[in-house]
Scaffold this motif. Structure first.
Motif, short mmCIF file in Angstrom:
data_model
loop_
_atom_site.label_atom_id
_atom_site.label_comp_id
_atom_site.label_asym_id
_atom_site.label_seq_id
_atom_site.Cartn_x
_atom_site.Cartn_y
_atom_site.Cartn_z
N LEU A 1 -8.73 5.39 5.45
CA LEU A 1 -8.76 6.81 6.56
C LEU A 1 -8.51 6.60 8.09
O LEU A 1 -9.24 6.11 8.66
CB LEU A 1 -10.44 7.30 6.47
N GLY A 2 -7.71 7.57 7.81
CA GLY A 2 -6.95 7.23 9.60
C GLY A 2 -6.47 8.61 10.73
O GLY A 2 -6.68 9.34 9.80
N TYR A 3 -6.31 8.18 11.80
CA TYR A 3 -5.52 9.74 12.23
C TYR A 3 -4.53 9.10 13.65
O TYR A 3 -5.01 8.10 13.97
CB TYR A 3 -6.71 10.20 13.31
N ALA A 4 -3.81 9.96 13.22
CA ALA A 4 -2.25 9.70 13.36
C ALA A 4 -1.84 10.90 15.37
O ALA A 4 -2.39 12.08 15.41
CB ALA A 4 -1.39 10.27 12.76
N TRP A 5 -1.56 9.66 15.87
CA TRP A 5 -0.97 10.29 17.23
C TRP A 5 0.52 10.48 17.15
O TRP A 5 0.53 8.98 17.85
CB TRP A 5 -1.53 9.99 18.10
N SER B 1 -2.42 15.31 11.09
CA SER B 1 -3.20 14.56 11.97
C SER B 1 -3.78 13.31 11.17
O SER B 1 -4.35 11.62 11.42
CB SER B 1 -3.16 14.47 13.15
N VAL B 2 -4.46 14.14 9.97
CA VAL B 2 -4.73 12.84 9.10
C VAL B 2 -4.20 12.36 7.77
O VAL B 2 -3.68 12.44 7.56
CB VAL B 2 -6.55 13.88 7.71
N VAL B 3 -4.37 10.71 7.44
CA VAL B 3 -3.43 10.13 7.20
C VAL B 3 -4.50 9.00 6.20
O VAL B 3 -5.94 8.88 6.31
CB VAL B 3 -2.84 8.83 7.87
N GLY C 1 1.14 -0.82 0.14
CA GLY C 1 0.42 -0.17 -0.08
C GLY C 1 0.56 1.22 0.06
O GLY C 1 2.49 1.41 -0.26
N ALA C 2 0.27 2.23 0.01
CA ALA C 2 0.86 3.51 0.27
C ALA C 2 -0.16 4.61 0.90
O ALA C 2 -1.18 4.41 0.66
CB ALA C 2 1.71 4.16 -1.17
N GLN C 3 0.89 5.66 1.59
CA GLN C 3 -0.49 6.35 2.98
C GLN C 3 0.70 7.69 2.59
O GLN C 3 2.01 7.92 2.32
CB GLN C 3 -0.25 6.12 3.42
#
Length: 227
Positions: free
Chosen positions: A130-134, A90-92, A83-85
Motif C-alpha cells: 500500500l503506497g502513496y505516489a507523488w 495518488s494511492v497505489v 510484482g504488480a501494482q
C-alpha cells in the motif's frame, strides 16, 4: 449634380467597407500552456535486489541439556522480485513476491569447544503493498508471509551435527521507489522478518533434538523494469 451624387455614393461605400473590416478583425488567442504528465505506477514489474541482514537466532533443546542460547547472525543476500501494482489517484495497491540467496549466519561457543551455528540458506516472502505516489516518487508499506530454509549446526570436540528445516513466519517493512524512466524504477527498502520456530531432529545420538527461532532485519536496494 450627377457627378456630386456619384462621388457621394462612392465615399459612403468606402467608409462602410472600412467599418466592416474593423468589425471582423480580431486578436489571436494566447497559446495554451502544456499540461504536465503524471507518472502512472500501474503495471507488472520484475527486478533484482541486494542488501545486508542482521538478527538473532535462539536455539533450545527444551531442557534436555544445558543448550539454551541466543546469538547474533548477519551477512549479505541477493535475490529477485516480481510484482504488480494498480494506481487509483495518488494511492497505489500492489502484490509482490521475492526470493533471495543468503549468506547470513552466526555462531556461539556455549562451552569451550562446543559451538552452535545458524545459517540462513535462502529466504523469501509473498506480500501486499500500500503506497502513496507523488508523480515519480512512491512511498509504501508492505507485509505478508515469510519463509526460509535455515540450517542449525553444532560442533563439540570434533563431533558435528547439522540439519536444515523450512520455516514459515511473517514480514513487514517500508520502502521508497523512484521512476528514473517510464520503465526503470530504483528504490530502497527496510524489512523485518520473523521466521518462526521449527523443530530439528538429531540423527546423531551425541546431540539432542532442538528448536530454533530466527528473526531478521534487512536493508536493501533494488532496480526493476515495469512493463
Amino acid at each position: 449634380m450627377r457627378r456630386m451624387l456619384f462621388a457621394t455614393i462612392i465615399g459612403c461605400s468606402a467608409a462602410s467597407a472600412a467599418n466592416a473590416a474593423d468589425v471582423v478583425s480580431y486578436e489571436p488567442a494566447p497559446p495554451v500552456a502544456p499540461v504536465a504528465s503524471v507518472y502512472d505506477w500501474s503495471g507488472l514489474y520484475i527486478g533484482a535486489q541486494g542488501g545486508w541482514g542482521w538478527g538473532d537466532s535462539n536455539v533450545d533443546d527444551n531442557g534436555l541439556s544445558s543448550l539454551d542460547t541466543t546469538f547474533d547472525i548477519d551477512g549479505g543476500f541477493l535475490g529477485g522480485v516480481v510484482g504488480a501494482q494498480w494506481q487509483y489517484g495518488s494511492v497505489v495497491l500492489g502484490v509482490e513476491g521475492e526470493m533471495n540467496w543468503s549468506d547470513i549466519s552466526g555462531t556461539d561457543e556455549v562451552q569451550p569447544g562446543n559451538v552452535i551455528g545458524t545459517d540462513i540458506n535462502w529466504f523469501g516472502s509473498a506480500n501486499a503493498k500500500l503506497g502513496y505516489a507523488w508523480d515519480r516518487v512512491l512511498l509504501y508499506g508492505t507485509g505478508g508471509i515469510a519463509f526460509a530454509n535455515i540450517d542449525t549446526s553444532q560442533d563439540a570436540l570434533g563431533t558435528s551435527f547439522s540439519e536444515d528445516e523450512n520455516h514459515v513466519g511473517w514480514t513487514v517493512g517500508a520502502g521508497l521507489d523512484y521512476a528514473v524512466t517510464d520503465a526503470i524504477i530504483v528504490g530502497a527498502q527496510y524489512r523485518y522478518y520473523d521466521f518462526g520456530e521449527s523443530d530439528y531432529l538429531s540423527r546423531n545420538a551425541t546431540f539432542t533434538d532442538r528448536d530454533q527461532d530466527v528473526d531478521l532485519h534487512t536493508v536493501s536496494a533494488h532496480v526493476s523494469y515495469k512493463f
